[in-house]
Design an enzyme around this catalytic site. Structure first.
Site, PDB file in Angstrom:
ATOM      1  CG  ASP A  50      -1.916  -1.112   1.243  1.00 56.29           C
ATOM      2  OD1 ASP A  50      -2.179  -1.676   0.160  1.00 56.29           O
ATOM      3  OD2 ASP A  50      -2.439  -1.432   2.321  1.00 56.29           O
TER       4      ASP A  50
ATOM      5  NE  ARG B 111      -4.896  -2.293  -3.997  1.00 62.79           N
ATOM      6  CZ  ARG B 111      -4.367  -2.654  -2.831  1.00 62.79           C
ATOM      7  NH1 ARG B 111      -3.571  -1.834  -2.173  1.00 62.79           N
ATOM      8  NH2 ARG B 111      -4.607  -3.843  -2.316  1.00 62.79           N
TER       9      ARG B 111
END
Length: 319
Positions: free
Chosen positions: A139, A189
């Site tokens: 992330d 992502r």
């Protein structure tokens, strides 16, 4: 939007508010809106149920702003326990991690040791297949962590580990970072971004962020990206944007198996069902664990409409 986001991050970080909120959250159901389960067994059971509906998951063990080393160890232990259970089910083993929950705030050596351990554990399972994803998804957090986070990704990727990276469309620098990822043939992502970075490094207006997101998505669906084996993951809950991306992908010759959408667990289920029914790959970012406060309020910071979801959940389940 920037002030709202900063305010919600302050709520997420507030220890007094967290103590009050967590005392009532599980009684009212407030914690259930965005969290898949409280433990590994419940999370895996939920992942299996979602798989029956054609939905994949990215597993995230709850814990943000981790300053306690014992909590870092707990995160590693929980993910250690999760991986073999997911392996036994035959489901994807797609683990999302925040560098700040694995030692970034303590020491670089601690972070490297923990991330290397988890990455190696995934590699031991074997290579992913067209029907099964095995990835450690990193992330992206605060703006001052971007360079360190990308260095972590590159070191793991260059070492042969099955790793992927999140990039934030709100940052000005992401175009250059994405260009490098496409050249690497990485899995990325793309999200709009839950943080509130300074105006001089980020787009702050919603329309500008949306516009940049689509510009970046066209890069992810370029001929070069396809040629390099790049795998696009579009993190969005915006129906119009999702279908615009789908049409662009078709025009560029990408099949539905060559990219996927990712949404937050508990958010916009109608769009989730719509994408799956149309034959598109969908993954849910599915947190599990007890430390739900910061995560839930960061979701409110991303989108004020999520405050209504939290409040309605609280009211309906508290009766």
């Amino acid at each position: 939007m920037g002030m709202w986001q900063k305010s919600m991050i302050a709520v997420a970080c507030s220890k007094p508010l967290r103590a009050i909120g967590e005392a009532i959250g599980h009684k009212t159901g407030l914690a259930d809106q965005f969290v898949s389960a409280g433990d590994v067994a419940g999370h895996v059971a939920r992942a299996e149920a979602l798989a029956r509906d054609g939905i994949r998951v990215s597993s995230f063990y709850l814990g943000e702003y981790v300053t306690d080393l014992s909590q870092v160890r707990e995160t590693v232990a929980q993910l250690d326990a999760l991986v073999p259970v997911l392996d036994q089910t035959g489901l994807d083993i797609h683990i999302s991690i925040d560098p700040s929950q694995l030692g970034y705030m303590q020491d670089q050596a601690i972070l490297d040791r923990n991330v290397d351990h988890l990455a190696a554990k995934l590699n031991e399972i074997g290579l992913e297949t067209p029907h099964r994803t095995i990835r450690l998804m990193i992330d992206m957090e605060d703006i001052d962590m971007v360079d360190d986070t990308l260095r972590l990704h590159h070191r793991l990727a260059d070492g042969g580990y099955q790793v992927a990276q999140t990039l934030q469309a709100r940052l000005h620098r992401t175009k250059a970072d994405l260009r490098d990822m496409i050249a690497r043939g990485a899995m990325v992502r793309l999200v709009k971004g839950a943080m509130a970075p300074p105006d001089d490094v980020a787009f702050t207006k919603r329309d500008d962020i949306d516009e940049n997101y689509f510009r970046l998505s066209t890069m992810m669906l370029s001929a070069e990206a396809k040629r390099n084996g790049f795998f696009p993951v579009f993190g969005t809950h915006d129906r119009k944007l999702a279908w615009t991306i789908i049409e662009h992908a078709k025009a560029q010759g990408w099949s539905p198996e060559q990219f996927e959408f990712e949404m937050l667990y508990g958010v916009n289920q109608p769009l989730q069902r719509e994408l799956v029914a149309a034959g598109h790959r969908l993954r849910l970012y599915a947190p599990f664990g007890k430390d739900w406060w910061a995560y839930a309020w960061r979701r409110v910071g991303e989108n004020p409409r999520n405050l209504g979801l939290l409040m309605r959940s609280s009211m309906s389940k508290g009766r």
